[in-house]
Motif scaffolding. Structure first.
Motif, PDB file in Angstrom:
ATOM      1  N   ILE A 292       0.461  -0.680   0.033  1.00 44.64           N
ATOM      2  CA  ILE A 292       0.042  -0.076   0.488  1.00 44.64           C
ATOM      3  C   ILE A 292       0.716   1.344   0.268  1.00 44.64           C
ATOM      4  N   CYS A 293       1.554   1.107   0.332  1.00 44.66           N
ATOM      5  CA  CYS A 293       2.418   2.423   0.484  1.00 44.66           C
ATOM      6  C   CYS A 293       3.391   2.254  -1.174  1.00 44.66           C
ATOM      7  N   TYR A 294       3.772   1.362  -1.282  1.00 43.64           N
ATOM      8  CA  TYR A 294       3.919   1.545  -3.056  1.00 43.64           C
ATOM      9  C   TYR A 294       3.022   2.148  -3.780  1.00 43.64           C
ATOM     10  N   LEU A 295       1.858   1.757  -3.633  1.00 41.60           N
ATOM     11  CA  LEU A 295       0.665   2.621  -4.356  1.00 41.60           C
ATOM     12  C   LEU A 295       0.785   4.080  -4.740  1.00 41.60           C
ATOM     13  N   ASN A 296       1.158   4.031  -2.654  1.00 40.60           N
ATOM     14  CA  ASN A 296       0.992   5.387  -2.500  1.00 40.60           C
ATOM     15  C   ASN A 296       1.773   6.647  -2.714  1.00 40.60           C
ATOM     16  N   ILE A 297       2.819   6.168  -3.682  1.00 40.18           N
ATOM     17  CA  ILE A 297       4.099   6.669  -3.832  1.00 40.18           C
ATOM     18  C   ILE A 297       4.396   6.354  -5.620  1.00 40.18           C
ATOM     19  N   ASP A 298       2.987   5.334  -6.305  1.00 40.68           N
ATOM     20  CA  ASP A 298       2.803   4.662  -7.775  1.00 40.68           C
ATOM     21  C   ASP A 298       4.152   3.992  -7.926  1.00 40.68           C
ATOM     22  N   ASN A 299       4.548   3.243  -7.057  1.00 39.98           N
ATOM     23  CA  ASN A 299       5.536   2.222  -7.067  1.00 39.98           C
ATOM     24  C   ASN A 299       4.861   1.167  -7.919  1.00 39.98           C
ATOM     25  N   LYS A 300       3.883   0.681  -8.610  1.00 38.27           N
ATOM     26  CA  LYS A 300       3.039   0.041  -9.002  1.00 38.27           C
ATOM     27  C   LYS A 300       4.199  -1.597  -9.002  1.00 38.27           C
ATOM     28  N   LYS A 301       5.388  -1.506  -9.486  1.00 36.58           N
ATOM     29  CA  LYS A 301       5.771  -2.852  -9.829  1.00 36.58           C
ATOM     30  C   LYS A 301       6.045  -3.299  -8.492  1.00 36.58           C
ATOM     31  N   ASN A 302       6.934  -2.373  -7.646  1.00 41.87           N
ATOM     32  CA  ASN A 302       6.673  -3.151  -6.529  1.00 41.87           C
ATOM     33  C   ASN A 302       6.197  -3.142  -5.464  1.00 41.87           C
ATOM     34  N   SER A 303       4.816  -2.468  -5.361  1.00 41.92           N
ATOM     35  CA  SER A 303       3.359  -3.022  -5.109  1.00 41.92           C
ATOM     36  C   SER A 303       2.794  -4.504  -5.052  1.00 41.92           C
ATOM     37  N   LEU A 304       2.990  -4.585  -6.290  1.00 40.73           N
ATOM     38  CA  LEU A 304       2.810  -6.436  -6.926  1.00 40.73           C
ATOM     39  C   LEU A 304       3.699  -7.232  -5.951  1.00 40.73           C
ATOM     40  N   THR A 305       4.692  -6.394  -6.181  1.00 42.48           N
ATOM     41  CA  THR A 305       6.611  -7.800  -5.370  1.00 42.48           C
ATOM     42  C   THR A 305       5.743  -7.692  -4.028  1.00 42.48           C
ATOM     43  N   SER A 306       5.081  -6.731  -3.388  1.00 37.34           N
ATOM     44  CA  SER A 306       5.485  -7.035  -1.851  1.00 37.34           C
ATOM     45  C   SER A 306       4.217  -7.767  -1.665  1.00 37.34           C
ATOM     46  N   LEU A 307       3.157  -7.507  -2.865  1.00 35.00           N
ATOM     47  CA  LEU A 307       2.075  -8.619  -1.859  1.00 35.00           C
ATOM     48  C   LEU A 307       2.782 -10.123  -2.107  1.00 35.00           C
ATOM     49  N   LEU A 308       3.713  -9.721  -3.309  1.00 41.93           N
ATOM     50  CA  LEU A 308       3.542 -11.927  -4.323  1.00 41.93           C
ATOM     51  C   LEU A 308       4.803 -12.308  -3.331  1.00 41.93           C
ATOM     52  N   LYS A 309       5.262 -12.056  -2.219  1.00 39.75           N
ATOM     53  CA  LYS A 309       6.447 -11.626  -1.471  1.00 39.75           C
ATOM     54  C   LYS A 309       5.736 -12.362  -0.868  1.00 39.75           C
ATOM     55  N   SER A 310       4.316 -12.204  -0.083  1.00 41.20           N
ATOM     56  CA  SER A 310       3.447 -12.442   1.450  1.00 41.20           C
ATOM     57  C   SER A 310       3.724 -14.793   1.238  1.00 41.20           C
ATOM     58  N   PHE A 311       3.602 -14.807  -0.184  1.00 45.03           N
ATOM     59  CA  PHE A 311       3.659 -16.099  -0.217  1.00 45.03           C
ATOM     60  C   PHE A 311       4.531 -17.193  -0.015  1.00 45.03           C
ATOM     61  N   GLU A 312       6.147 -16.149   0.680  1.00 44.83           N
ATOM     62  CA  GLU A 312       6.687 -16.922   0.965  1.00 44.83           C
ATOM     63  C   GLU A 312       6.771 -17.072   2.347  1.00 44.83           C
ATOM     64  N   TYR A 313       5.989 -16.801   2.550  1.00 43.41           N
ATOM     65  CA  TYR A 313       5.408 -16.717   4.690  1.00 43.41           C
ATOM     66  C   TYR A 313       4.845 -18.468   4.665  1.00 43.41           C
ATOM     67  N   ASP A 314       4.017 -18.417   4.199  1.00 46.21           N
ATOM     68  CA  ASP A 314       1.932 -18.590   4.744  1.00 46.21           C
ATOM     69  C   ASP A 314       1.857 -19.146   3.174  1.00 46.21           C
ATOM     70  N   THR A 315       0.433 -19.745   3.234  1.00 47.42           N
ATOM     71  CA  THR A 315      -0.344 -19.541   2.895  1.00 47.42           C
ATOM     72  C   THR A 315      -1.043 -18.455   2.493  1.00 47.42           C
TER      73      THR A 315
END
Length: 366
Positions: free
Chosen positions: A237-260
């Motif tokens: 959400i922080c990345y979205l607020n500074i208009d960095n969409k690529k890292n916004s998506l990457t951050s969400l996908l990173k969450s799958f490293e930790y659990d389902t």
């Protein structure tokens, strides 16, 4: 039957402390109030419930104040509450039953903390906290802000809920100020401190700094799994607020490293693609959110709407966008099962009725 000490730290809580103590006075055997500098009549109200009232000089450290309050307890177990917490009648009955039938081998009882509600009073956010602790174990509070009780031993989850009924907003930037003082003195934040400092920056709209500290936290590889997932969501959400969409998506996908996948993450992915007008991709993630099983005994934050109302109402909109009205109606009806009086649900129903009326009119004029 076990005995219980209630330990509270308070400051300027005249509007809520009487309400809190009234709902718990028949459960506990001792009430200990530690005042950290009230300038209103908080202590005078507390005197109607207890004579164990102590002053504690505020030193920008919640754990120090809580540990002082715990040091005054004399009963078998210690319960802690904040002044704007209450115990609802149904939970009072459960609590009394727990007390009467308590297994003394248990060291810690976790209770759900209900902290977020919508305009109709429906629960939106909750998580478990360590509420009842065995006094002789001498557990200590850690961290100056966003403190936690360092627990061990036999721990059990209870179905008893503590309800947070905030009447006044938190002092603006209070927690942020404490963290900044710690850093300005050259002290190093703990792993947990990195996470919660990042959250404070995020809540205060200081997105670039929040991004820096969320990444510092995740880079330690030492965070609790639930905090890691939550950090990924907030970071996105922080990345979205500074208009960095690529890292916004990457951050969400990173969450799958930790659990389902968690519904909160799936809904944010749906939101990401919805805003890009990629409705079929949004549908995939919103649908997945509806198919996941909500955690029951986990101790992490649970945003209840993400597991129920939100993906369904968003699926209604997505299907309407691609012209599948039957599916759109279906998911609006599913959303209505959770929030029948929600303005969006009601608006959509009227919208569909209008579509049907127009369709009938067109057929009649052919």
């Amino acid at each position: 039957m076990i005995t219980i000490s209630l330990c509270m730290i308070v400051k300027n809580e005249k509007d809520v402390i009487g309400r809190c103590l009234s709902c718990v006075k028949d459960i506990v055997d001792e009430i200990i109030i530690v005042d950290t500098g009230s300038t209103d009549n908080t202590k005078e109200i507390a005197k109607n419930f207890t004579d164990k009232i102590y002053d504690f000089k505020w030193i920008d450290n919640f754990s120090s104040a809580r540990n002082f309050s715990f040091s005054k307890a004399t009963k078998d177990y210690i319960l802690w509450l904040d002044a704007d917490d209450i115990i609802l009648e149904a939970d009072k009955k459960k609590f009394k039953n727990l007390k009467q039938n308590f297994d003394p081998s248990v060291d810690i009882v976790m209770m759900k903390y209900n902290v977020g509600f919508d305009d109709n009073g429906k629960l939106t956010l909750s998580y478990f906290r360590e509420r009842l602790s065995k006094r002789i174990k001498d557990y200590k509070w850690r961290e100056p802000v966003h403190e936690y009780l360092e627990i061990s031993g036999k721990i059990t989850n209870s179905d008893i809920c503590i309800t947070h009924k905030k009447e006044h907003p938190v002092v603006p930037r209070r927690n942020l100020s404490i963290y900044k003082k710690i850093i300005s003195k050259g002290n190093t934040l703990s792993v947990r401190g990195l996470y919660y400092y990042a959250r404070e920056l995020y809540y205060n709209g200081i997105y670039n700094d929040a991004i820096e500290y969320f990444n510092k936290f995740l880079d330690t590889n030492l965070g609790w799994v639930e905090d890691n997932i939550s950090a990924c969501l907030n970071l996105s959400i922080c990345y979205l607020n500074i208009d960095n969409k690529k890292n916004s998506l990457t951050s969400l996908l990173k969450s799958f490293e930790y659990d389902t996948p968690r519904a909160e993450i799936c809904c944010q992915l749906g939101y990401y693609y919805f805003n890009d007008n990629e409705y079929k991709k949004a549908i995939f993630w919103y649908k997945l959110a509806t198919q996941l099983e909500k955690p029951r005994d986990g101790w992490g934050f649970v945003s209840h709407d993400a597991w129920s109302y939100t993906p369904n109402i968003q699926l209604c909109v997505c299907y309407d966008k691609i012209g599948d009205i039957e599916k759109s109606i279906e998911y609006n009806n599913r959303a209505a099962e959770y929030k029948p009086n929600d303005p969006a649900v009601i608006y959509n129903k009227k919208y569909f009725e209008g579509l049907k009326s127009n369709l009938k009119y067109k057929k009649a004029t052919l």
